[in-house]
Design a protein around this motif. Structure first.
Motif, mmCIF file in Angstrom:
data_model
loop_
_atom_site.group_PDB
_atom_site.id
_atom_site.type_symbol
_atom_site.label_atom_id
_atom_site.label_comp_id
_atom_site.label_asym_id
_atom_site.label_seq_id
_atom_site.Cartn_x
_atom_site.Cartn_y
_atom_site.Cartn_z
ATOM 1 N N ARG A 235 0.886 -1.180 0.132
ATOM 2 C CA ARG A 235 -0.139 0.108 0.068
ATOM 3 C C ARG A 235 1.052 1.040 -0.065
ATOM 4 O O ARG A 235 0.426 2.132 -0.693
ATOM 5 N N ARG A 236 2.160 1.447 0.682
ATOM 6 C CA ARG A 236 2.908 2.428 0.787
ATOM 7 C C ARG A 236 3.387 2.548 -0.700
ATOM 8 O O ARG A 236 3.617 3.910 -1.177
ATOM 9 N N ILE A 237 4.004 1.605 -1.392
ATOM 10 C CA ILE A 237 4.302 1.710 -2.675
ATOM 11 C C ILE A 237 3.483 2.241 -3.742
ATOM 12 O O ILE A 237 3.608 3.184 -4.420
ATOM 13 N N LEU A 238 2.107 1.571 -3.456
ATOM 14 C CA LEU A 238 1.244 2.246 -4.465
ATOM 15 C C LEU A 238 0.871 3.457 -3.941
ATOM 16 O O LEU A 238 0.513 4.260 -5.112
ATOM 17 N N ALA A 239 0.722 3.934 -2.909
ATOM 18 C CA ALA A 239 0.553 5.121 -2.500
ATOM 19 C C ALA A 239 1.321 6.415 -2.622
ATOM 20 O O ALA A 239 1.033 7.577 -3.211
ATOM 21 N N ASP A 240 2.584 6.146 -2.766
ATOM 22 C CA ASP A 240 3.568 6.946 -2.843
ATOM 23 C C ASP A 240 4.537 6.945 -4.117
ATOM 24 O O ASP A 240 5.505 7.622 -4.158
ATOM 25 N N GLU A 250 1.047 29.387 0.288
ATOM 26 C CA GLU A 250 0.985 29.153 1.665
ATOM 27 C C GLU A 250 0.611 27.870 1.871
ATOM 28 O O GLU A 250 0.250 27.489 3.152
ATOM 29 N N SER A 251 0.690 26.901 0.979
ATOM 30 C CA SER A 251 0.547 25.458 1.595
ATOM 31 C C SER A 251 1.386 24.573 0.768
ATOM 32 O O SER A 251 2.046 25.075 -0.155
ATOM 33 N N LEU A 252 1.677 23.321 0.975
ATOM 34 C CA LEU A 252 2.388 22.312 0.287
ATOM 35 C C LEU A 252 1.379 21.311 -0.625
ATOM 36 O O LEU A 252 0.402 20.984 0.005
ATOM 37 N N ARG A 253 1.528 21.268 -1.788
ATOM 38 C CA ARG A 253 0.967 20.260 -2.563
ATOM 39 C C ARG A 253 1.611 18.858 -2.704
ATOM 40 O O ARG A 253 2.728 18.869 -3.241
ATOM 41 N N VAL A 254 0.949 17.875 -2.471
ATOM 42 C CA VAL A 254 1.263 16.590 -2.476
ATOM 43 C C VAL A 254 0.606 15.655 -3.731
ATOM 44 O O VAL A 254 -0.379 15.659 -3.560
ATOM 45 N N ARG A 255 1.484 15.046 -4.324
ATOM 46 C CA ARG A 255 1.039 14.404 -5.515
ATOM 47 C C ARG A 255 1.847 12.895 -5.604
ATOM 48 O O ARG A 255 3.008 13.084 -5.385
ATOM 49 N N GLY A 256 0.887 12.043 -5.808
ATOM 50 C CA GLY A 256 1.665 10.754 -6.131
ATOM 51 C C GLY A 256 0.425 9.456 -6.148
ATOM 52 O O GLY A 256 -0.616 9.811 -6.250
ATOM 53 N N GLY A 257 0.903 8.265 -6.273
ATOM 54 C CA GLY A 257 -0.064 7.171 -6.672
ATOM 55 C C GLY A 257 0.145 6.659 -7.645
ATOM 56 O O GLY A 257 0.489 7.098 -8.846
ATOM 57 N N LEU A 258 -0.223 5.277 -7.648
ATOM 58 C CA LEU A 258 0.081 4.358 -8.956
ATOM 59 C C LEU A 258 -1.154 3.880 -9.357
ATOM 60 O O LEU A 258 -1.835 4.417 -10.729
ATOM 61 N N GLU A 260 -3.810 4.456 -7.642
ATOM 62 C CA GLU A 260 -4.886 5.524 -7.301
ATOM 63 C C GLU A 260 -4.138 6.949 -7.144
ATOM 64 O O GLU A 260 -3.304 6.839 -6.241
ATOM 65 N N THR A 261 -4.229 7.857 -8.078
ATOM 66 C CA THR A 261 -3.527 8.902 -7.969
ATOM 67 C C THR A 261 -4.260 9.964 -6.907
ATOM 68 O O THR A 261 -5.349 9.904 -7.006
ATOM 69 N N ARG A 262 -3.456 10.780 -6.349
ATOM 70 C CA ARG A 262 -3.826 11.584 -5.334
ATOM 71 C C ARG A 262 -3.205 13.049 -5.416
ATOM 72 O O ARG A 262 -2.224 13.049 -5.796
ATOM 73 N N SER A 263 -3.973 14.026 -5.188
ATOM 74 C CA SER A 263 -3.561 15.331 -5.200
ATOM 75 C C SER A 263 -4.091 15.989 -3.834
ATOM 76 O O SER A 263 -5.200 16.267 -3.654
ATOM 77 N N GLN A 264 -3.113 16.174 -2.836
ATOM 78 C CA GLN A 264 -3.491 16.641 -1.556
ATOM 79 C C GLN A 264 -2.808 17.881 -1.239
ATOM 80 O O GLN A 264 -1.692 18.182 -2.008
ATOM 81 N N THR A 265 -3.374 18.773 -0.127
ATOM 82 C CA THR A 265 -2.896 20.022 0.107
ATOM 83 C C THR A 265 -2.722 19.982 1.754
ATOM 84 O O THR A 265 -3.784 19.594 2.180
ATOM 85 N N VAL A 266 -1.537 20.403 1.891
ATOM 86 C CA VAL A 266 -1.176 20.582 3.462
ATOM 87 C C VAL A 266 -1.038 22.052 3.818
ATOM 88 O O VAL A 266 -0.174 22.560 3.593
ATOM 89 N N PRO A 267 -2.190 22.558 4.314
ATOM 90 C CA PRO A 267 -2.203 24.024 4.542
ATOM 91 C C PRO A 267 -1.245 24.407 6.018
ATOM 92 O O PRO A 267 -1.365 23.737 6.775
ATOM 93 N N SER A 306 0.706 4.411 5.742
ATOM 94 C CA SER A 306 0.031 4.553 4.294
ATOM 95 C C SER A 306 -1.003 5.333 3.887
ATOM 96 O O SER A 306 -1.125 5.715 2.970
ATOM 97 N N GLY A 307 -1.861 5.808 5.074
ATOM 98 C CA GLY A 307 -3.011 6.522 4.985
ATOM 99 C C GLY A 307 -2.389 7.922 5.315
ATOM 100 O O GLY A 307 -1.450 8.195 5.971
ATOM 101 N N GLY A 308 -3.159 8.890 5.230
ATOM 102 C CA GLY A 308 -2.718 10.396 5.300
ATOM 103 C C GLY A 308 -1.722 11.174 4.480
ATOM 104 O O GLY A 308 -1.247 10.340 3.659
ATOM 105 N N ALA A 309 -1.546 12.476 4.740
ATOM 106 C CA ALA A 309 -0.515 13.082 3.780
ATOM 107 C C ALA A 309 0.687 12.681 4.561
ATOM 108 O O ALA A 309 1.126 12.190 5.419
#
Length: 444
Positions: A235-240, A250-258, A260-267, A306-309
Motif C-alpha cells: 500500500r505504501r508503494i502504491l500510494a507514494d 502558503e500550502s504544500l501540494r502533495v501528488r503521487g500514486g500508482l 490511485e493518484t492523489r492530489s493533496q494540500t497541506v495548509p 500508508s494513509g494520510g498526507a
C-alpha cells in the motif's frame, strides 16, 4: 478580494458512469464476503452466478443512488442532495474546509474520471466525497471551493469579480522534491514484513509437500493470509509512487500514486506538528520519512503510515532538511539539542532511557523516542494548546515528572521523566513561549 456568487445555481449530477464504477469497485468486496469456503462448497459455476447476481444488484442500487444524488454551491455553502426514501441535504460551510483532494482510483483513470474529497475542521473522516466527476470538473470545482473558502487564489472570470477590484492572480506551483521510485521500492523491501516473507513461503511449500491432505481451500486461505502480511508495504508503494512535493499559496501540494493518484494540500497555517521516523532497517542508509499532522484532517490509523498526507515517504538527511525547512522554516532535525531525562528514569526505561530526549529551540519543542524505530516529533510553539505536568505513582516515588505540550487534535510533545523542579520550569517556559508565539501570529 470579494467574489460575487449567485445565491443558487442549478443542481448538478455526478458523471453517468458513476453507477458502473461503484458496482465494479464493489466486486472485490462481494468476492471477499462470499469467501473461499463458499467456493469450495457450491462449486465454481454457482459461485460465479452468486457473484454476478450480487454485482447486478449493487449496480442497480448505485444507479438509483446516482439518480437522486446531486450537488450545488449556494452562497458560501456546498450542498449535497441524496436519498430516495429519506431525502437528505448536507450543507458544508466553505469556511470549514481545510483541504480538497482530487483522487483518481484505477478505474477512474481508465475512464477519465476523478473523485473529490473534502477535509473539514473537526472531521474524523473525509467529508462529502463526490464520486465521480470528469477530471476537468473535479479540478475546477476544487479550485472554486478553495477560493471561496479563502484557502487559495485563482483567476476567475471577469463577471465574478466585484467592480473596481482587480482579478486575483494565480500563483504557480514551485517544485520542492520528487522521490525516486527506486528508493521507494528499496525502502519497502527493507521492512520486517518483506524480509520474513521467504520464511513464510518456505513454510507453505514444506507443508504442501509433506501433507497430502492439504486442500485447495487450505492453500488459498494460507496464501491470502500471507498477502495480508505484505499489504502495508504494498500500500505504501502504491500510494507514494511518483511522489512529488511542491509549494503554492502558503500550502504544500502533495501528488503521487500508482493505482490511485492523489492530489493533496497541506495548509501550513493548520500544520500542528511534524513527525520524523527512522525505521531500524533504514538506518544504514540514513533514510527517514516525514509526516505532517494537520488540524481538522483525519489522521491515519495507528501503525499505518500508508494513509494520510506525507511530506517525505523516504529520503536522506539533506532532503529531509530541505522539506522540513519548507514546512517549518528555520528548523533542522540535526540542529535540535536534545537532552536526556534524569538518570533515575533507568528504573522506568532500562533499555530506552538513553534514547529518550527533549529540547526547546527558539521556534519549536521536540521530543525523541523509540529504541527500535526512532521517532522525533516537532511542535511549533504557536500550535501548543495546553501544557500539562503529569506524575504517575512510580514517578512520584522517583521524584520525576513528564511535561506534555498538547496540540489541537494532534500529537503531544513530551519531555519524559524529568526532575520535578526541571519539569515545572519547562512547563512555565513552554506556556510563556506559546503565548508569545500566538501573539505574534495574531498581529496584522
Amino acid at each position: 478580494m470579494s467574489i460575487s456568487v449567485a445565491t443558487a445555481e442549478p443542481r448538478r449530477r455526478l458523471h453517468p458512469l458513476t453507477p458502473l464504477l461503484k458496482g465494479a469497485r464493489a466486486l472485490v468486496v462481494i468476492i471477499a464476503a462470499l469467501s473461499w469456503q463458499t467456493l469450495g462448497r457450491v462449486g465454481l459455476g454457482w459461485f460465479a452466478a452468486m457473484v454476478v447476481a450480487a454485482l447486478i444488484g449493487q449496480v442497480i442500487l448505485a444507479l438509483i443512488s446516482w439518480y437522486f444524488t446531486g450537488y450545488q454551491v449556494v452562497g458560501r455553502e456546498l450542498r449535497i442532495h441524496e436519498g430516495l426514501v429519506f431525502r437528505r441535504t448536507r450543507a458544508i460551510p466553505l469556511e470549514r474546509i481545510q483541504a480538497v483532494e482530487v483522487v483518481r482510483p484505477l478505474l477512474a483513470q481508465l475512464t477519465g474520471l476523478a473523485e473529490l474529497r473534502l477535509e473539514v475542521v473537526g472531521g474524523g473522516k473525509t467529508e462529502a466525497p463526490l464520486a465521480f466527476l470528469t477530471v476537468d470538473e473535479a479540478r475546477t470545482l476544487r479550485e472554486r471551493l478553495l477560493v471561496l473558502a479563502g484557502k487559495a487564489t485563482a483567476t476567475v472570470p471577469a463577471a465574478e469579480v466585484a467592480d473596481g477590484e482587480p482579478a486575483p492572480v494565480a500563483h504557480l506551483e514551485r517544485p520542492i522534491h520528487a522521490v525516486a521510485n527506486r528508493d521507494l521500492l528499496i525502502s519497502q523491501l527493507l521492512t520486517p514484513q518483506t524480509l520474513l516473507m521467504p520464511f513464510g513461503i518456505a513454510f507453505v511449500v514444506v507443508q504442501f509437500a509433506s501433507e497430502a491432505t492439504w486442500s485447495f481451500i487450505g492453500i488459498a486461505s494460507t496464501l491470502t493470509a500471507m498477502a495480508g502480511v505484505l499489504l502495508q508495504p504494498v500500500r505504501r508503494i502504491l500510494a507514494d509512487w511518483n511522489f512529488r512535493l511542491a509549494s503554492q499559496d502558503e500550502s504544500l501540494r502533495v501528488r503521487g500514486g500508482l493505482l490511485e493518484t492523489r492530489s493533496q494540500t497541506v495548509p501550513l497555517d493548520r500544520l500542528q506538528a511534524v513527525t520524523a521516523t527512522w525505521p531500524l532497517l533504514w538506518r544504514r542508509k540514513r533514510w527517514l520519512r516525514l509526516r505532517p499532522h494537520v488540524a481538522g484532517v483525519a489522521a491515519p490509523n495507528a501503525g499505518d503510515d500508508s494513509g494520510g498526507a506525507r511530506l517525505l515517504p523516504v529520503g536522506d538527511p539533506e532532503t529531509a532538511r530541505l522539506v522540513l525547512g519548507e514546512a517549518l522554516p528555520g528548523v533542522a532535525l540535526d540542529a535540535i539539542p536534545f537532552t536526556p531525562p534524569s538518570r533515575r528514569a533507568r528504573w522506568l526505561h532500562p533499555l530506552a532511557w538513553r534514547v529518550l530526549g527533549a529540547a526547546l529551540t527558539d521556534q519549536v519543542v521536540a521530543h525523541r523516542e523509540g529504541l527500535v524505530t526512532r521517532q522525533v516529533l516537532v511542535v511549533p510553539y504557536a500550535r501548543i494548546q495546553s501544557v500539562r505536568v503529569v506524575r504517575g505513582p512510580l514517578q512520584r516515588r522517583l521524584g520525576l515528572a513528564t511535561v506534555y505540550a498538547d496540540t489541537a487534535g494532534g500529537p503531544s510533545a513530551a519531555a519524559r521523566d524529568r526532575d520535578v523542579r526541571e519539569a515545572w520550569e519547562l512547563a512555565a517556559t513552554l506556556a510563556e513561549r506559546s503565548r508569545a508565539a500566538r501573539s505574534v501570529l495574531a498581529e496584522p
